[in-house]
Every structure is written in C-alpha cells, then in structure tokens.
Design a protein around this motif. Structure first.
Motif, mmCIF file in Angstrom:
data_model
loop_
_atom_site.group_PDB
_atom_site.id
_atom_site.type_symbol
_atom_site.label_atom_id
_atom_site.label_comp_id
_atom_site.label_asym_id
_atom_site.label_seq_id
_atom_site.Cartn_x
_atom_site.Cartn_y
_atom_site.Cartn_z
ATOM 1 N N GLY A 140 -30.206 59.168 -50.287
ATOM 2 C CA GLY A 140 -30.958 60.248 -50.923
ATOM 3 C C GLY A 140 -30.509 61.618 -50.462
ATOM 4 N N GLY A 141 -30.239 61.749 -49.175
ATOM 5 C CA GLY A 141 -29.776 63.028 -48.651
ATOM 6 C C GLY A 141 -28.418 63.415 -49.201
ATOM 7 N N MET A 142 -27.522 62.427 -49.338
ATOM 8 C CA MET A 142 -26.201 62.693 -49.907
ATOM 9 C C MET A 142 -26.306 63.082 -51.378
ATOM 10 N N LYS A 143 -27.244 62.448 -52.096
ATOM 11 C CA LYS A 143 -27.453 62.818 -53.501
ATOM 12 C C LYS A 143 -27.881 64.277 -53.622
ATOM 13 N N LYS A 144 -28.757 64.723 -52.705
ATOM 14 C CA LYS A 144 -29.169 66.131 -52.727
ATOM 15 C C LYS A 144 -27.972 67.049 -52.475
ATOM 16 N N ASN A 165 -36.760 68.699 -51.170
ATOM 17 C CA ASN A 165 -36.967 67.749 -50.073
ATOM 18 C C ASN A 165 -37.745 66.513 -50.481
ATOM 19 N N SER A 166 -38.065 66.399 -51.760
ATOM 20 C CA SER A 166 -38.871 65.278 -52.225
ATOM 21 C C SER A 166 -38.182 63.946 -51.916
ATOM 22 N N GLY A 167 -38.896 63.046 -51.248
ATOM 23 C CA GLY A 167 -38.393 61.709 -50.960
ATOM 24 C C GLY A 167 -37.470 61.605 -49.768
ATOM 25 N N LEU A 168 -37.267 62.699 -49.030
ATOM 26 C CA LEU A 168 -36.362 62.678 -47.887
ATOM 27 C C LEU A 168 -37.126 62.544 -46.578
ATOM 28 N N ASP A 169 -36.485 61.939 -45.576
ATOM 29 C CA ASP A 169 -37.093 61.881 -44.255
ATOM 30 C C ASP A 169 -37.069 63.283 -43.642
ATOM 31 N N ALA A 173 -34.558 66.372 -44.542
ATOM 32 C CA ALA A 173 -35.167 67.489 -45.263
ATOM 33 C C ALA A 173 -34.818 68.823 -44.603
ATOM 34 N N ILE A 174 -34.860 68.870 -43.283
ATOM 35 C CA ILE A 174 -34.513 70.090 -42.558
ATOM 36 C C ILE A 174 -33.049 70.445 -42.783
ATOM 37 N N THR A 175 -32.181 69.421 -42.786
ATOM 38 C CA THR A 175 -30.754 69.640 -43.013
ATOM 39 C C THR A 175 -30.509 70.243 -44.393
#
Length: 269
Positions: A140-144, A165-169, A173-175
């Motif tokens: 999910g983070g890579m998709k963002k 940040n929706s759905g991220l840990d 989210a901070i990254t």
C-alpha cells in the motif's frame, strides 16, 4: 497560490458547503481538516473542477477557473496533479506504465523523454527498481509512492491529495506525509491535502483550514491549532486520549513557565 471565494454547494436541497473562502499558499502543505461529512472532499472537487459550485469562484495564481473559457480551464488542468485516496493505479499497467500515462495524455514528449521523466519521478519517490512491478505486487505504501510519482510526472504546479494516508500503518503514513511535504517545498507546488488524520496535522500542517458542517470554522498552522478556544475544533483534535494527554502536558508546561517567569519578575522588583 489558489484562492476560493464564497463557495456554496448543495445536493438535493442539502447544503454541503456554506460560503467557504480562503487562500492556499504556494510551497506549503495546505490541509483541509474535519470529520467525515463536513464537506472536505466536495470542496476539493469544486477547486479541481470536478464539481461546479452553486455560488462562488476559484482562482489559480490570479486566473479565474470557475466559469472561465474551456481552453483556459484545460490549460490549468494540465498543471494539476492528483493523488487519490486509493492510489487509483491501473491494475493492467505496471508501475512504469502508470507513471507514464499522464505524460502520454498531456504532453508531446517522445518515448525516450517520457522514460527519462518516469525514471526520474520513480527515483524521487524511492522506487528506482520498481518499473516492471504490477500494482498487485507492491504494498500500500509503494502504491501511494507510485501515485505521487504519477501526479508530479507532468511537472504539476498544483497537487491535490485526498486522504493520502488512508489504509496505511502509522510509520508508512508519516513517510508519505514527509515525502509530500518535501516535494511541495522542493518544486514550490501549491499542495492541498484532504485529511482527518491528526498525525498529518502535527507533522506537515503548514496551513490548516478546519471545516465544520460546511463552514470554515478556523484556520491557522500546526502550532496554533493546539491552543484555540473553539469548542468544535477542540472536540475534534482531542477526541482520543493520547491527544488529551499531550494537551495536558503542554498546559502544565506552559503553567510552569508562567510561574517561573512571575517568580523571576518578583525577584527583580
């Protein structure tokens, strides 16, 4: 800089936005904050032009966007980058093709020029070796990150982020928050972020507009927001125990500083 003037919007007789005005500054992360159903996403869509406001206008760097000629609106749209809540990557395209897509649609770049730009943008978001991965193969983070790379690929002047940040840990989210802020400052972009995440407010809230029941109730920055006398805003900010405890510690620290200062003044009299 983006300015909004007296924006009103209703659906089926229900007023969603009620006279919202404000300025979103260039080179800063401008946050639209509020609970679900307060009109944040509708306001964002009015600014982008996906929804036409019933009353009011939007200007991009002094150029009127609402109700302007089609060619002028299209020229502004070419300068807009969007990061959607669910990233909205094309499942049938790999990472490289997703980032290349707006370049094919909006520019006259050659294939080699497009690839240079794609590789630069992927490198900028820390995905140098992900070109041929499919969306189903990445986190999910890579998709963002891919979504951000795609948004900035056409050299956008304005960046709109809907709940990035929706759905991220929390750590990811901070990254993502930090990456959006870095890109905003590095390329001097006017960035508007829809959020209800207080972590984002604290980390990157250069300028914050708080919406409540369709009205702008407050605006300021991430320092000023911690010390207001607006009940609705305080109820939102300090809804969880962690934020209430942080507020208590801050109040106690301020009281101690005031006490020490009073004692110092007393000694010098």
């Amino acid at each position: 800089m983006i300015e909004i003037h007296n924006i009103h919007k209703s659906f089926g007789g229900k007023k969603v936005l009620d006279g919202v005005s404000g300025v979103f500054e260039t080179g800063k992360t401008n946050l639209l904050l509020g609970a679900s159903g307060t009109g944040k996403s509708v306001l964002l869509k009015c600014i982008v032009g996906l929804i036409k406001p019933d009353i009011g206008s939007v200007t991009f760097d002094g150029t009127y966007y609402t109700n302007n000629k089609l060619d002028i609106r299209q020229e502004i749209r070419r300068k807009i980058g969007m990061l959607f809540q669910g990233s909205a990557l094309f499942d049938s395209m790999n990472v490289e093709e997703n980032v290349e897509f707006p370049l094919k649609m909006l520019t006259n770049m050659s294939k080699s020029e497009r690839m240079d730009r794609v590789n630069f943008c992927l490198s900028r978001v820390g995905l140098e070796n992900a070109n041929h991965k499919m969306p189903s193969e990445i986190s999910g983070g890579m998709k963002k990150r891919v979504g951000i790379a795609r948004a900035i690929a056409p050299n956008c002047t304005y960046l709109f982020c809907d709940e990035p940040n929706s759905g991220l840990d929390p750590q990811t989210a901070i990254t993502i928050d930090e990456l959006i802020k870095e890109i905003t400052e590095e390329y001097n972009i006017t960035t508007i972020i829809v959020t209800h995440d207080m972590n984002s407010v604290i980390e990157i809230g250069d300028k914050i507009m708080f919406l409540y029941k369709g009205k702008k109730l407050w605006e300021g920055n991430n320092v000023e927001i911690m010390d207001t006398d607006i009940k609705e805003l305080n109820d939102f900010i300090f809804a969880n125990r962690l934020m209430r405890d942080a507020k208590k510690v801050e109040d106690e620290r301020a009281e101690e500083e005031d006490r020490v200062e009073e004692e110092r003044k007393g000694e010098t009299r």
